[in-house]
Design a protein around this motif. Structure first.
Motif, PDB file in Angstrom:
ATOM      1  N   MET A 132       0.837  -1.194   0.000  1.00  0.00           N
ATOM      2  CA  MET A 132       0.000   0.000   0.000  1.00  0.00           C
ATOM      3  C   MET A 132       0.870   1.242   0.000  1.00  0.00           C
ATOM      4  O   MET A 132       1.883   1.295   0.688  1.00  0.00           O
ATOM      5  N   THR A 133       0.439   2.231  -0.763  1.00  0.00           N
ATOM      6  CA  THR A 133       1.152   3.501  -0.817  1.00  0.00           C
ATOM      7  C   THR A 133       0.701   4.374   0.340  1.00  0.00           C
ATOM      8  O   THR A 133      -0.482   4.424   0.663  1.00  0.00           O
ATOM      9  N   SER A 134       1.645   5.056   0.957  1.00  0.00           N
ATOM     10  CA  SER A 134       1.281   6.030   1.978  1.00  0.00           C
ATOM     11  C   SER A 134       2.000   7.329   1.657  1.00  0.00           C
ATOM     12  O   SER A 134       3.045   7.332   1.015  1.00  0.00           O
ATOM     13  N   GLY A 135       1.413   8.428   2.073  1.00  0.00           N
ATOM     14  CA  GLY A 135       2.034   9.723   1.824  1.00  0.00           C
ATOM     15  C   GLY A 135       1.093  10.867   2.094  1.00  0.00           C
ATOM     16  O   GLY A 135      -0.046  10.684   2.529  1.00  0.00           O
ATOM     17  N   LEU A 136       1.578  12.044   1.808  1.00  0.00           N
ATOM     18  CA  LEU A 136       0.852  13.281   2.041  1.00  0.00           C
ATOM     19  C   LEU A 136      -0.002  13.622   0.822  1.00  0.00           C
ATOM     20  O   LEU A 136       0.475  13.528  -0.310  1.00  0.00           O
ATOM     21  N   VAL A 137      -1.248  14.008   1.047  1.00  0.00           N
ATOM     22  CA  VAL A 137      -2.100  14.477  -0.048  1.00  0.00           C
ATOM     23  C   VAL A 137      -1.709  15.920  -0.350  1.00  0.00           C
ATOM     24  O   VAL A 137      -1.765  16.782   0.524  1.00  0.00           O
ATOM     25  N   THR A 138      -1.279  16.161  -1.591  1.00  0.00           N
ATOM     26  CA  THR A 138      -0.850  17.512  -1.974  1.00  0.00           C
ATOM     27  C   THR A 138      -1.853  18.210  -2.869  1.00  0.00           C
ATOM     28  O   THR A 138      -1.782  19.427  -3.048  1.00  0.00           O
ATOM     29  N   ALA A 139      -2.799  17.468  -3.451  1.00  0.00           N
ATOM     30  CA  ALA A 139      -3.809  18.077  -4.323  1.00  0.00           C
ATOM     31  C   ALA A 139      -4.987  17.130  -4.469  1.00  0.00           C
ATOM     32  O   ALA A 139      -4.863  15.928  -4.246  1.00  0.00           O
ATOM     33  N   VAL A 140      -6.126  17.697  -4.854  1.00  0.00           N
ATOM     34  CA  VAL A 140      -7.321  16.917  -5.158  1.00  0.00           C
ATOM     35  C   VAL A 140      -7.848  17.416  -6.494  1.00  0.00           C
ATOM     36  O   VAL A 140      -7.905  18.623  -6.730  1.00  0.00           O
ATOM     37  N   HIS A 141      -8.195  16.478  -7.376  1.00  0.00           N
ATOM     38  CA  HIS A 141      -8.663  16.824  -8.715  1.00  0.00           C
ATOM     39  C   HIS A 141     -10.007  16.158  -8.984  1.00  0.00           C
ATOM     40  O   HIS A 141     -10.287  15.084  -8.455  1.00  0.00           O
ATOM     41  N   PHE A 142     -10.786  16.783  -9.853  1.00  0.00           N
ATOM     42  CA  PHE A 142     -12.039  16.201 -10.314  1.00  0.00           C
ATOM     43  C   PHE A 142     -11.891  15.991 -11.819  1.00  0.00           C
ATOM     44  O   PHE A 142     -11.711  16.955 -12.565  1.00  0.00           O
TER      45      PHE A 142
END
Length: 175
Positions: A132-142
């Motif tokens: 599983m990938t883990s990390g910081l969310v830097t952006a959200v796109h639609f």
């Protein structure tokens, strides 16, 4: 009477068309609300249910994986961005399901890495592992009627995120 029947059909058709428009508007409104709520994930640490990438940015880095069955031995290998092994270590007996290992990254160069996990049960048989990938969310796109979050530089569907938490505070020295 034929004319009255046609008027009734046109009226029913118009009502169905209006209901369809209302349902589309409701769907768009729901997606807009979901998108607005997902923006709150920016700046949060997340774990997704797929991938094997991780970003080293502090003194320790967590690796998340899921074992199909109990494992007697687990081997974790860290690879650099060129796919060359950086570190390998063994973990002791672990139960089926979600597991986490912590990598001491205090003396490791910051940046992007990947990891592999292999496991064997008490009979020496291979245990299936999902990383599983883990990390910081830097952006959200639609995009394409789907909400995507950028985690560790990669876009993942919001539906793939299985854990969200506040990032650990970093001890930085201010001049």
């Amino acid at each position: 009477t034929y004319f009255a029947a046609q008027l009734a059909q046109f009226s029913s058709l118009e009502q169905l068309s209006n209901m369809n428009t209302e349902l589309k508007n409701l769907s768009v409104n729901q997606m807009t609300m979901n998108y607005a709520q997902s923006v709150n994930m920016i700046g949060k640490d997340v774990v997704t249910n797929s991938g094997n990438s991780l970003v080293v940015s502090g003194p320790t880095t967590d690796l998340n994986y899921k074992l199909a069955t109990d494992a007697k031995s687990v081997t974790i290998t860290i690879l650099d961005k060129d796919g060359m092994p950086v570190k390998t270590w063994d973990e002791t007996t672990q139960k089926a399901g979600m597991n986490k290992a912590t990598w001491d990254t205090s003396d490791v160069e910051k940046g992007d890495y990947t990891f592999q996990v292999t496991a064997k049960d008490s009979k020496g048989q291979t245990v299936s592992v999902d990383t599983m990938t883990s990390g910081l969310v830097t952006a959200v796109h639609f995009r394409n009627n789907q909400i995507l979050a950028t985690v560790g530089g990669k876009e993942v569907p919001l539906s793939n995120i299985i854990e969200v938490k506040q990032p650990e505070p970093t001890n930085s020295i201010i001049d």
